[in-house]
Design a protein around this motif. Structure first.
Motif, mmCIF file in Angstrom:
data_model
loop_
_atom_site.group_PDB
_atom_site.id
_atom_site.type_symbol
_atom_site.label_atom_id
_atom_site.label_comp_id
_atom_site.label_asym_id
_atom_site.label_seq_id
_atom_site.Cartn_x
_atom_site.Cartn_y
_atom_site.Cartn_z
ATOM 1 N N VAL A 100 0.782 -1.192 -0.085
ATOM 2 C CA VAL A 100 -0.009 -0.095 0.054
ATOM 3 C C VAL A 100 0.950 1.156 -0.078
ATOM 4 N N PHE A 101 0.696 2.168 -1.043
ATOM 5 C CA PHE A 101 1.350 3.337 -0.997
ATOM 6 C C PHE A 101 0.342 4.409 -0.655
ATOM 7 N N VAL A 102 0.771 5.141 0.575
ATOM 8 C CA VAL A 102 0.165 6.170 1.217
ATOM 9 C C VAL A 102 0.595 7.594 0.779
ATOM 10 N N VAL A 103 -0.289 8.388 0.089
ATOM 11 C CA VAL A 103 0.098 9.658 -0.581
ATOM 12 C C VAL A 103 -0.019 10.483 0.759
ATOM 13 N N THR A 104 0.935 11.258 1.299
ATOM 14 C CA THR A 104 1.019 11.963 2.462
ATOM 15 C C THR A 104 1.985 13.148 2.380
ATOM 16 N N SER A 105 1.957 13.986 3.169
ATOM 17 C CA SER A 105 2.633 15.082 3.205
ATOM 18 C C SER A 105 3.807 14.826 4.097
ATOM 19 N N HIS A 106 3.533 13.904 5.077
ATOM 20 C CA HIS A 106 4.761 13.302 5.888
ATOM 21 C C HIS A 106 4.257 12.159 6.417
ATOM 22 N N ARG A 107 5.660 11.210 6.985
ATOM 23 C CA ARG A 107 5.448 9.959 7.286
ATOM 24 C C ARG A 107 5.013 9.780 8.741
ATOM 25 N N PRO A 108 4.115 8.868 9.089
ATOM 26 C CA PRO A 108 3.598 8.764 10.642
ATOM 27 C C PRO A 108 5.047 8.427 11.346
ATOM 28 N N ALA A 109 4.885 8.534 12.709
ATOM 29 C CA ALA A 109 5.977 8.427 13.598
ATOM 30 C C ALA A 109 6.038 6.670 13.684
ATOM 31 N N ARG A 110 4.984 6.083 13.932
ATOM 32 C CA ARG A 110 5.099 4.535 13.748
ATOM 33 C C ARG A 110 3.957 4.011 13.007
ATOM 34 N N VAL A 111 4.164 2.622 12.672
ATOM 35 C CA VAL A 111 3.076 2.010 11.979
ATOM 36 C C VAL A 111 2.739 0.942 12.434
ATOM 37 N N ARG A 112 1.392 0.766 12.900
ATOM 38 C CA ARG A 112 1.111 -0.584 13.339
ATOM 39 C C ARG A 112 1.230 -1.971 12.619
ATOM 40 N N LEU A 113 0.779 -1.674 11.407
ATOM 41 C CA LEU A 113 0.747 -2.857 10.564
ATOM 42 C C LEU A 113 2.268 -3.006 9.685
ATOM 43 N N GLY A 114 3.158 -2.481 10.005
ATOM 44 C CA GLY A 114 4.618 -2.671 9.476
ATOM 45 C C GLY A 114 4.815 -2.347 8.250
ATOM 46 N N ASP A 115 5.874 -2.990 7.436
ATOM 47 C CA ASP A 115 6.171 -2.470 6.317
ATOM 48 C C ASP A 115 5.479 -2.658 5.069
ATOM 49 N N ARG A 116 4.095 -3.220 5.013
ATOM 50 C CA ARG A 116 3.313 -3.392 4.140
ATOM 51 C C ARG A 116 2.956 -1.859 3.524
ATOM 52 N N PHE A 117 3.217 -0.922 4.390
ATOM 53 C CA PHE A 117 2.800 0.437 3.944
ATOM 54 C C PHE A 117 4.091 1.242 3.388
ATOM 55 N N ARG A 118 3.969 1.896 2.471
ATOM 56 C CA ARG A 118 5.136 2.974 2.008
ATOM 57 C C ARG A 118 4.449 4.166 1.821
#
Length: 194
Positions: free
Chosen positions: A84-102
């Motif tokens: 999953v590629f998340v279009v955002t202005s900044h990355r979150p501090a942590r991700v619960r679901l791990g490295d599936r998200f970019r």
């Protein structure tokens, strides 16, 4: 290379969430019936879902959608699911679901390029929220639109479409599947000559 398609559930009056969408109410207050076709699918709904999962090699989503999905009431971990590629202005501090998200911070076009590379010959789906879906559609980056029209009138919430000054986007209906939970509409986007 696969197609890029928009896939989202919408109320009869054009909303993809009810009012009050937040981390505790991802579909807004009273918006859960939008996804009845996913939560309690009829056989035809299940076929629509199975086709979606079989075709998708990568997912594009907006930051608000990610925050709900990665929140405490969101998705479960599924290591076999596409990236999953998340279009955002900044990355979150942590991700619960791990490295599936970019996290893609350079805009919709670079995010699409990354998703296409990850998908290979499979399709890329833009799945939400409404704002990100509009951006990709209005920018002419979508080949197909899939609307799951839920039999509910919400009256307010997050609209899928907003007023715009862009030229009309022509669609050609390719398929319709109707169940008690939703009418699944598939359209090809007609490319305009420039």
């Amino acid at each position: 290379m696969g197609r890029v398609f928009l896939d989202i559930t919408m109320s009869l009056d054009g909303f993809v969430t009810a009012p009050g969408a937040d981390l505790a109410h991802g579909l807004g207050i009273g918006g859960e019936p939008l996804h009845d076709w996913v939560a309690d699918p009829a056989e035809a709904d299940r076929k629509v879902l199975d086709q979606l999962f079989a075709e998708v090699g990568a997912v594009l989503m907006g930051r608000r959608t990610f925050d709900v999905i990665d929140g405490p009431q969101g998705w479960e971990r599924d290591d076999a699911a596409p990236p999953v590629f998340v279009v955002t202005s900044h990355r979150p501090a942590r991700v619960r679901l791990g490295d599936r998200f970019r996290f893609e911070t350079d805009g919709i076009v670079p995010a699409l390029k990354s998703a296409r590379a990850a998908a290979g010959a499979k399709d890329v789906v833009v799945m939400g929220g409404g704002h990100l879906c509009r951006q990709y559609l209005y920018a002419g980056l979508v080949d197909e639109v899939r609307i799951h029209l839920a039999p509910i009138v919400l009256g307010d919430g997050t609209p899928l479409f907003e007023r715009t000054t862009i030229p009309p986007i022509r669609l050609v209906q390719r398929d319709t599947v109707s169940t008690p939970n939703a009418t699944h509409l598939t359209y090809d986007v007609v490319r305009q000559e420039k």
